[in-house]
Design a protein around this motif. Sequence first.
Motif, PDB file in Angstrom:
ATOM      1  N   SER A  61       4.742 -17.923 -25.115  1.00  0.00           N
ATOM      2  CA  SER A  61       4.689 -16.495 -24.787  1.00  0.00           C
ATOM      3  C   SER A  61       5.356 -16.213 -23.448  1.00  0.00           C
ATOM      4  N   MET A  62       5.241 -17.150 -22.502  1.00  0.00           N
ATOM      5  CA  MET A  62       5.893 -16.974 -21.204  1.00  0.00           C
ATOM      6  C   MET A  62       7.406 -16.972 -21.343  1.00  0.00           C
ATOM      7  N   GLY A  65       8.367 -13.726 -23.019  1.00  0.00           N
ATOM      8  CA  GLY A  65       8.157 -12.600 -22.122  1.00  0.00           C
ATOM      9  C   GLY A  65       9.165 -12.534 -20.989  1.00  0.00           C
ATOM     10  N   THR A  86       2.087 -11.110 -27.626  1.00  0.00           N
ATOM     11  CA  THR A  86       0.648 -10.880 -27.526  1.00  0.00           C
ATOM     12  C   THR A  86      -0.121 -11.560 -28.660  1.00  0.00           C
ATOM     13  N   LEU A  89      -0.552 -15.155 -27.563  1.00  0.00           N
ATOM     14  CA  LEU A  89      -1.602 -15.254 -26.558  1.00  0.00           C
ATOM     15  C   LEU A  89      -2.985 -15.108 -27.191  1.00  0.00           C
ATOM     16  N   TYR A 200       3.558  -4.678 -21.559  1.00  0.00           N
ATOM     17  CA  TYR A 200       3.522  -6.124 -21.326  1.00  0.00           C
ATOM     18  C   TYR A 200       2.823  -6.438 -20.002  1.00  0.00           C
ATOM     19  N   SER A 201       3.154  -5.698 -18.973  1.00  0.00           N
ATOM     20  CA  SER A 201       2.549  -5.914 -17.660  1.00  0.00           C
ATOM     21  C   SER A 201       1.043  -5.652 -17.689  1.00  0.00           C
ATOM     22  N   TYR A 203      -0.906  -5.592 -20.327  1.00  0.00           N
ATOM     23  CA  TYR A 203      -1.555  -6.558 -21.224  1.00  0.00           C
ATOM     24  C   TYR A 203      -1.831  -7.866 -20.500  1.00  0.00           C
ATOM     25  N   LEU A 204      -0.848  -8.359 -19.753  1.00  0.00           N
ATOM     26  CA  LEU A 204      -1.040  -9.612 -19.020  1.00  0.00           C
ATOM     27  C   LEU A 204      -2.160  -9.494 -18.003  1.00  0.00           C
ATOM     28  N   SER A 205      -2.257  -8.342 -17.357  1.00  0.00           N
ATOM     29  CA  SER A 205      -3.336  -8.131 -16.395  1.00  0.00           C
ATOM     30  C   SER A 205      -4.689  -8.175 -17.102  1.00  0.00           C
ATOM     31  N   ASN A 208      -5.426 -11.848 -18.281  1.00  0.00           N
ATOM     32  CA  ASN A 208      -5.788 -12.762 -17.204  1.00  0.00           C
ATOM     33  C   ASN A 208      -7.162 -12.457 -16.621  1.00  0.00           C
TER      34      ASN A 208
END
Length: 224
Positions: A61-62, A65, A86, A89, A200-201, A203-205, A208
């Motif tokens: 995913s990294m 992304g 996503t 993940l 995307y930003s 979602y990652l927040s 995490n």
Amino acid sequence: MAARDMRGAIQGSPSILETNKVLKNTYLLLSATLAFSALMASIAMTMRVGTGAYFMCLIASMVLGMFVLPRTANSMSGLGVIFLVTGLLGFGTGPIVGLYLSLANGPQIVATALGGTAGIFLGLSAYAVSTKRDFSFMTGFVFAGMMAVLGLMIVNIFMGMPLLSLALSGAVILLMSALILMQTGAIIRGGETNYIMATYSLYLSFFNIFIHLLSILGMASGDD
């Protein structure tokens, strides 16, 4: 309470969602990707996939992304890529969540982590939407913090210090919270015009914060 605050902030400023198409599309896409991730996590738990899948999915995913999504974000194919990212993940997180659920108080840990994550996200989003502040001044702090946390995480792989792990998880939650404010503020103020990259930003927040809240609660209960 956070959900009510979020609704109140949006309802109190109807022009934000009516005129800011990026914000509206971001929230819609974020909701869809979170639901898709939950589905993929459920599938992974049903298949009894090993926890090693988490790291494989995380790396994949990294790569997608960082190198594929930015190139496709301005086209319809970007939607397919972000669901792939996503979904990976979510699938990778399934075994981790399943591991916690297998513990005596696992369901409570997972429910608390999920509720806490939603509360943090909704509360910060409501604040950013209602104040319309520019949070870009935190960029340097967040970047430096991420570099420091990443370095300490690598060190802790070899040292294996529980207290350092706890501190790092707390630091990640703080940094991700700052990113939520920054990203939401950028959308509202017109600094972010691509709803796929904004999703995307955010979602990652969200992702995490959930993972590290899960870790903190697990350590606090003595099950991690």
